[in-house]
Design a protein around this motif. Structure first.
Motif, PDB file in Angstrom:
ATOM      1  N   THR A 355      49.519 -55.978  91.619  1.00 41.59           N
ATOM      2  CA  THR A 355      50.046 -56.609  92.823  1.00 41.59           C
ATOM      3  C   THR A 355      50.416 -55.522  93.819  1.00 41.59           C
ATOM      4  O   THR A 355      51.106 -54.564  93.466  1.00 41.59           O
ATOM      5  N   ILE A 356      49.944 -55.677  95.047  1.00 43.80           N
ATOM      6  CA  ILE A 356      50.315 -54.719  96.090  1.00 43.80           C
ATOM      7  C   ILE A 356      51.716 -55.055  96.580  1.00 43.80           C
ATOM      8  O   ILE A 356      51.979 -56.170  97.034  1.00 43.80           O
ATOM      9  N   LEU A 357      52.637 -54.116  96.454  1.00 42.15           N
ATOM     10  CA  LEU A 357      54.023 -54.349  96.876  1.00 42.15           C
ATOM     11  C   LEU A 357      54.279 -53.861  98.291  1.00 42.15           C
ATOM     12  O   LEU A 357      55.092 -54.411  99.018  1.00 42.15           O
ATOM     13  N   GLU A 358      53.597 -52.817  98.680  1.00 41.19           N
ATOM     14  CA  GLU A 358      53.874 -52.221  99.989  1.00 41.19           C
ATOM     15  C   GLU A 358      52.735 -51.301 100.352  1.00 41.19           C
ATOM     16  O   GLU A 358      52.231 -50.568  99.505  1.00 41.19           O
ATOM     17  N   GLU A 359      52.342 -51.355 101.615  1.00 35.47           N
ATOM     18  CA  GLU A 359      51.355 -50.410 102.110  1.00 35.47           C
ATOM     19  C   GLU A 359      51.946 -49.664 103.281  1.00 35.47           C
ATOM     20  O   GLU A 359      52.432 -50.285 104.221  1.00 35.47           O
ATOM     21  N   GLY A 360      51.942 -48.368 103.228  1.00 33.29           N
ATOM     22  CA  GLY A 360      52.464 -47.585 104.332  1.00 33.29           C
ATOM     23  C   GLY A 360      51.434 -46.595 104.806  1.00 33.29           C
ATOM     24  O   GLY A 360      50.258 -46.672 104.435  1.00 33.29           O
ATOM     25  N   PHE A 361      51.871 -45.696 105.624  1.00 31.35           N
ATOM     26  CA  PHE A 361      50.973 -44.703 106.178  1.00 31.35           C
ATOM     27  C   PHE A 361      50.699 -43.659 105.099  1.00 31.35           C
ATOM     28  O   PHE A 361      51.583 -42.898 104.714  1.00 31.35           O
ATOM     29  N   PHE A 362      49.495 -43.633 104.584  1.00 30.58           N
ATOM     30  CA  PHE A 362      49.085 -42.683 103.546  1.00 30.58           C
ATOM     31  C   PHE A 362      49.664 -42.997 102.170  1.00 30.58           C
ATOM     32  O   PHE A 362      49.562 -42.172 101.267  1.00 30.58           O
ATOM     33  N   TYR A 363      50.327 -44.142 101.997  1.00 27.78           N
ATOM     34  CA  TYR A 363      50.740 -44.471 100.646  1.00 27.78           C
ATOM     35  C   TYR A 363      50.616 -45.969 100.397  1.00 27.78           C
ATOM     36  O   TYR A 363      50.538 -46.767 101.324  1.00 27.78           O
ATOM     37  N   LYS A 364      50.570 -46.336  99.139  1.00 25.13           N
ATOM     38  CA  LYS A 364      50.484 -47.736  98.743  1.00 25.13           C
ATOM     39  C   LYS A 364      51.223 -47.873  97.418  1.00 25.13           C
ATOM     40  O   LYS A 364      51.122 -47.005  96.556  1.00 25.13           O
ATOM     41  N   ILE A 365      51.988 -48.946  97.274  1.00 26.94           N
ATOM     42  CA  ILE A 365      52.739 -49.161  96.034  1.00 26.94           C
ATOM     43  C   ILE A 365      52.200 -50.413  95.358  1.00 26.94           C
ATOM     44  O   ILE A 365      52.058 -51.458  95.985  1.00 26.94           O
ATOM     45  N   LYS A 366      51.895 -50.286  94.066  1.00 28.73           N
ATOM     46  CA  LYS A 366      51.404 -51.417  93.280  1.00 28.73           C
ATOM     47  C   LYS A 366      52.253 -51.585  92.026  1.00 28.73           C
ATOM     48  O   LYS A 366      52.750 -50.609  91.477  1.00 28.73           O
ATOM     49  N   ARG A 367      52.375 -52.812  91.584  1.00 29.57           N
ATOM     50  CA  ARG A 367      52.883 -53.051  90.233  1.00 29.57           C
ATOM     51  C   ARG A 367      51.670 -53.381  89.371  1.00 29.57           C
ATOM     52  O   ARG A 367      50.918 -54.321  89.672  1.00 29.57           O
ATOM     53  N   ILE A 368      51.455 -52.609  88.331  1.00 28.61           N
ATOM     54  CA  ILE A 368      50.288 -52.782  87.466  1.00 28.61           C
ATOM     55  C   ILE A 368      50.757 -53.352  86.130  1.00 28.61           C
ATOM     56  O   ILE A 368      51.688 -52.820  85.524  1.00 28.61           O
ATOM     57  N   SER A 369      50.146 -54.435  85.692  1.00 28.69           N
ATOM     58  CA  SER A 369      50.476 -55.016  84.378  1.00 28.69           C
ATOM     59  C   SER A 369      49.257 -54.903  83.477  1.00 28.69           C
ATOM     60  O   SER A 369      48.184 -55.413  83.816  1.00 28.69           O
ATOM     61  N   VAL A 370      49.412 -54.237  82.361  1.00 27.34           N
ATOM     62  CA  VAL A 370      48.297 -54.057  81.421  1.00 27.34           C
ATOM     63  C   VAL A 370      48.603 -54.848  80.153  1.00 27.34           C
ATOM     64  O   VAL A 370      49.680 -54.688  79.556  1.00 27.34           O
ATOM     65  N   LEU A 371      47.671 -55.708  79.763  1.00 28.68           N
ATOM     66  CA  LEU A 371      47.866 -56.541  78.576  1.00 28.68           C
ATOM     67  C   LEU A 371      47.872 -55.685  77.311  1.00 28.68           C
ATOM     68  O   LEU A 371      47.251 -54.622  77.271  1.00 28.68           O
ATOM     69  N   PRO A 372      48.565 -56.137  76.274  1.00 25.96           N
ATOM     70  CA  PRO A 372      48.617 -55.369  75.025  1.00 25.96           C
ATOM     71  C   PRO A 372      47.208 -55.076  74.508  1.00 25.96           C
ATOM     72  O   PRO A 372      46.350 -55.958  74.480  1.00 25.96           O
ATOM     73  N   GLY A 373      46.982 -53.825  74.152  1.00 27.36           N
ATOM     74  CA  GLY A 373      45.692 -53.441  73.585  1.00 27.36           C
ATOM     75  C   GLY A 373      44.596 -53.194  74.604  1.00 27.36           C
ATOM     76  O   GLY A 373      43.505 -52.760  74.237  1.00 27.36           O
ATOM     77  N   LYS A 374      44.860 -53.443  75.885  1.00 27.76           N
ATOM     78  CA  LYS A 374      43.803 -53.272  76.887  1.00 27.76           C
ATOM     79  C   LYS A 374      43.925 -51.917  77.572  1.00 27.76           C
ATOM     80  O   LYS A 374      44.988 -51.311  77.599  1.00 27.76           O
ATOM     81  N   LYS A 375      42.797 -51.476  78.138  1.00 20.80           N
ATOM     82  CA  LYS A 375      42.840 -50.240  78.914  1.00 20.80           C
ATOM     83  C   LYS A 375      41.991 -50.344  80.172  1.00 20.80           C
ATOM     84  O   LYS A 375      40.978 -51.050  80.198  1.00 20.80           O
ATOM     85  N   LEU A 376      42.406 -49.638  81.196  1.00 27.06           N
ATOM     86  CA  LEU A 376      41.606 -49.546  82.413  1.00 27.06           C
ATOM     87  C   LEU A 376      40.446 -48.598  82.139  1.00 27.06           C
ATOM     88  O   LEU A 376      40.435 -47.871  81.151  1.00 27.06           O
ATOM     89  N   SER A 377      39.485 -48.566  83.047  1.00 26.93           N
ATOM     90  CA  SER A 377      38.359 -47.666  82.844  1.00 26.93           C
ATOM     91  C   SER A 377      38.808 -46.214  82.993  1.00 26.93           C
ATOM     92  O   SER A 377      39.804 -45.918  83.648  1.00 26.93           O
ATOM     93  N   LEU A 378      38.069 -45.328  82.348  1.00 26.34           N
ATOM     94  CA  LEU A 378      38.257 -43.891  82.570  1.00 26.34           C
ATOM     95  C   LEU A 378      37.705 -43.616  83.963  1.00 26.34           C
ATOM     96  O   LEU A 378      36.536 -43.896  84.234  1.00 26.34           O
ATOM     97  N   GLN A 379      38.532 -43.111  84.841  1.00 24.16           N
ATOM     98  CA  GLN A 379      38.131 -43.068  86.242  1.00 24.16           C
ATOM     99  C   GLN A 379      38.644 -41.835  86.960  1.00 24.16           C
ATOM    100  O   GLN A 379      39.424 -41.052  86.409  1.00 24.16           O
ATOM    101  N   LEU A 380      38.222 -41.729  88.179  1.00 27.52           N
ATOM    102  CA  LEU A 380      38.577 -40.567  88.996  1.00 27.52           C
ATOM    103  C   LEU A 380      38.620 -41.012  90.456  1.00 27.52           C
ATOM    104  O   LEU A 380      37.816 -41.833  90.882  1.00 27.52           O
ATOM    105  N   HIS A 381      39.577 -40.516  91.198  1.00 26.77           N
ATOM    106  CA  HIS A 381      39.638 -40.787  92.638  1.00 26.77           C
ATOM    107  C   HIS A 381      39.528 -39.471  93.392  1.00 26.77           C
ATOM    108  O   HIS A 381      40.175 -38.493  93.046  1.00 26.77           O
ATOM    109  N   HIS A 382      38.728 -39.462  94.425  1.00 25.42           N
ATOM    110  CA  HIS A 382      38.587 -38.250  95.224  1.00 25.42           C
ATOM    111  C   HIS A 382      39.707 -38.068  96.227  1.00 25.42           C
ATOM    112  O   HIS A 382      40.022 -36.962  96.626  1.00 25.42           O
ATOM    113  N   HIS A 383      40.291 -39.173  96.654  1.00 23.39           N
ATOM    114  CA  HIS A 383      41.142 -39.094  97.848  1.00 23.39           C
ATOM    115  C   HIS A 383      42.591 -39.458  97.618  1.00 23.39           C
ATOM    116  O   HIS A 383      43.364 -39.529  98.555  1.00 23.39           O
ATOM    117  N   ARG A 384      42.942 -39.780  96.379  1.00 24.25           N
ATOM    118  CA  ARG A 384      44.342 -40.139  96.213  1.00 24.25           C
ATOM    119  C   ARG A 384      44.899 -39.610  94.897  1.00 24.25           C
ATOM    120  O   ARG A 384      44.198 -39.485  93.901  1.00 24.25           O
TER     121      ARG A 384
END
Lengths: 494, 494
Positions: A355-384
């Protein structure tokens, strides 16, 4: 017997509750602990076993379907989720499932929309079971006894009685009020969009009355099928043409939730006709529907017949009787490329949600909920860079080759350019507050290396369609300072 | 000549825009770059020098007054801010300032509310300067030429003409519409609440007509003065009784913004009479005032004569003509001890401000803005740790004996029980996202060791009155896990 749930419908007539990315079938109404889809699913389980259910949807909603069934506590066969490459109205959707089911031989099938609200499941399933005896010869539709001369529904005019129900004389479009009153007096029934028939009978009807659909489905590749088939509803393509249409009356409380005016009718009001789901201060106000945020102080003074829907990123105020115009609002937002036409602030993913909680100039705040046993992808960001504060549960965090556990109350961060992965190794929900920083914070700044949900190989732009809810930052004309990040990775669970 | 600004008024008739902790004088309306107080302050500067201005307010608003003057670019003499120990209506407030000013000898004084909207400053100051010649003999009030037969204002009935203006025949309470029409025809004037007189004349009038106030102010301690004095308005205590009341008409656009109906009249509408400050989708809607969040998609369909005020934590929908009832809403919230009656999500402090972005179970997220060169108090929390991500500027962070600089894009955190201080050593605003974690997140978990603003020695509960905006967490019956925090203090600016 098999059941089919149509769960691919989009629709924005309940905007801002429902949006293209989150249609009303997946909505949990404020006073209900299950979504409309979940209630539809459990209704099917009263007719057939888990393995006899087929669900038609599209790729964007597939994770909704899976997630909401998982939430009910069922492990569903993914092969029974049929993904349409594009929306072509109800006939191709139903026919897709019928062809699949018929591969194992002819069978009786009941078809249900997933976005209708029905209160009397037991009565409905009783009637459906009774009606099975007609299914060998007829394409059965279920007609709801009209409670009122409703102008928002189509009507069915019955002809001579059969052993159960009636042959269909005629289908009628949505009438005006006067006509609706005549229909009700004459015993017409509301067209509910629920059907039952045998697969071989239906296939024969489609061959005969809608060869465009029949022929398209002769192709082996489903993308080609959907490129070729016409877009057509089952009512128009089959029911209105077939000589085998039958209607079985059902006496249930039913609504298609087709507009906020219909929505309004589903809830009991207080003594002044006001419907609210949380505490609201009402003064001199009558007959209002107040669908508002529980965390908000809401006051209504001197207002009548208003529908108020307040979400964190959108507010609708609509006079009763005008709710047909909501689609015009959505069309206007779409024409402005406004993401709020299509997306909520919360986006659901196979691993959980954010859930996006706040977007500001050059920043963004999210609340991330991950289900038990699950994982996000192995990833990379160039710009943040991403700063994570764990507020619930324990996170397993991989950054490049190092793996650490970050517990509730601890924090860590990931520099831009670093491969990383967030995972919930525990038995309870993991909640992380993420502060993103960088000169570009769009969801398409992601390179996936490995993904539990097959997203590493797919087109990222598409699998991330649902996450492009962000306003483009207006980059200032000055050269932005490159953010220098220091390492503070020292978390260890005790 | 001296000017006095009355800036102590609370008031919730514009709730949720104004709240007890943030009255309307400090509000910057959406289409204005200055607050109503700031505009009042600059109006005074057209009459007198910076050192001739006196401001009456209370301790809760003092930092607002100072901060808003500083924002205008002025360095104000804090000795000219008179802090009332309690609110006792306008007469004691004005008299407090008059007594102070009179200590340096008799002088002419003009008194202004800080919460009225005036468009024609030059015309008003021209008339005031002209009127100075009457001030030796009269208690002058300024009467606004009525633009309409307004039922929301008091009226003044003029008697015989003086060299300028008129002697006052009578003050009239807010009339009904018919009476107001008669008043306008007869040339009565709106009672604007602006005054001018000589200090010695005024003191003598107070002695004569309101000895309770006069006698109270003979005491030397201001707290005792305010314990003793009665609560009374200048109109009732002096103007209506004095034989020296004069009224000078002014031809200006003036509003006391006393309700949302008055508020509504201040803005020009579009061709359908709708007033909006950001893009709003309007369909079949007329004569609505939409004071909504610029980040929100707002749609109004089929609505008429509504006042809609939408803030992040509160929503008001009020039919025009009913705005007097807003105070009932506030009273109801107060009786429920609902902090949203009194506080906004943003709290202003001498060092800057903070905004609550999200409150969850055992965590709270704030955006903290620290003004250049300012620092928070050296403090300690027993029950919470604080994670800080710097999103703008550079922070100087002291934790126990270590001092570090944390730059934009970097993060750090402070364990519970550690003495710490946040400071902006730079020339631009410092913005920090703070994630607090702990089993108790109220503002009163703070022990101050040193403070630039004298708050270390004062009663914390009082100086922190404005920050108690938090819902009490319902602690679960289970024993909560003590949060273990690891140290990651390794930030260094490059």
């Amino acid at each position: 017997m098999k059941t089919i749930i149509l769960a691919g419908g989009s629709g924005t007539r309940l905007w801002p509750l429902s949006r293209d990315n989150f249609p009303k079938q997946f909505l949990k109404l404020k006073n209900m602990d299950k979504s409309i889809f979940q209630m539809s699913f459990e209704r099917c389980l009263k007719l057939t076993g888990l393995d006899e259910i087929y669900i038609i949807t599209n790729i964007n909603y597939k994770f909704w379907v899976l997630g909401q069934i998982e939430e009910l506590g069922y492990k569903f066969n993914e092969g029974h989720i049929l993904v349409e490459p594009s929306g072509k109205n109800t006939l191709p959707a139903i026919y897709y499932a019928i062809v699949e089911i018929h591969k194992s031989g002819a069978d009786i099938v009941a078809v249900f929309p997933s976005d209708h609200l029905i209160e009397d499941d037991d009565e409905l399933t009783r009637v459906i079971k009774q009606g099975e005896q007609l299914a060998g010869d007829y394409i059965i539709t279920f007609g709801v006894h009209p409670g009122t001369p409703h102008t928002g529904y189509g009507y069915i005019r019955p002809k001579e009685p059969l052993t159960i129900g009636y042959a269909v004389e005629e289908f009628k479009e949505k009438p005006d009020l006067q006509t609706a009153q005549v229909y009700v007096e004459k015993g017409y029934l509301w067209n509910s969009g629920m059907f039952m028939f045998k697969t071989d009978v239906f296939i024969e009807e489609v061959r005969q009355h809608c060869p465009e659909v029949y022929n398209a489905f002769q192709l082996s590749d489903i993308n080609e099928v959907y490129n070729k088939t016409i877009s057509i509803s089952i009512d128009y393509g089959i029911m209105e043409k077939s000589g085998r249409a039958a209607v079985i009356p059902v006496d249930i409380k039913w609504s298609d939730l087709g507009s906020f005016d219909a929505f309004y009718e589903e809830f009991p009001g207080d003594e002044n006709g006001n419907i609210a789901f949380h505490e609201v201060t009402l003064i001199n106000s009558d007959n209002n529907l107040l669908y508002t945020d529980q965390d908000k102080a809401v006051a209504v003074i001197g207002a009548e017949d208003l529908i108020v829907v307040d979400e964190k990123d959108a507010l609708l105020i609509c006079k009763k009787g005008y709710s047909e115009k909501v689609k015009d609002v959505v069309n206007k937002l779409k024409s402005n490329n406004d993401p709020r036409a299509d997306f909520h602030l919360t986006t659901y993913r196979p691993w959980g949600s954010y859930t996006i909680l706040e977007e500001g100039f050059f920043y963004k705040i999210k609340r991330i909920s991950v289900l038990p046993g699950k994982k996000l992808s192995l990833q990379l960001h160039h710009h943040r860079s991403e700063h994570w504060v764990v507020v619930k549960g324990t996170a397993k965090v991989t950054v490049n080759s190092s793996v650490n556990f970050v517990c509730s109350g601890e924090s860590t961060f990931v520099k831009s350019g670093y491969k990383h992965r967030l995972e919930n190794p525990g038995k309870v929900l993991l909640e992380v507050i993420e502060v993103q920083l960088g000169e570009y914070l769009e969801e398409d700044d992601i390179i996936r290396f490995h993904d539990d949900f097959g997203r590493a190989e797919t087109d990222d732009a598409r699998s991330d369609l649902s996450s492009s809810y962000v306003k483009k930052l207006l980059l200032p004309e000055i050269k932005t300072k490159q953010l220098e990040l220091t390492s503070s990775f020292d978390a260890s669970c005790t």
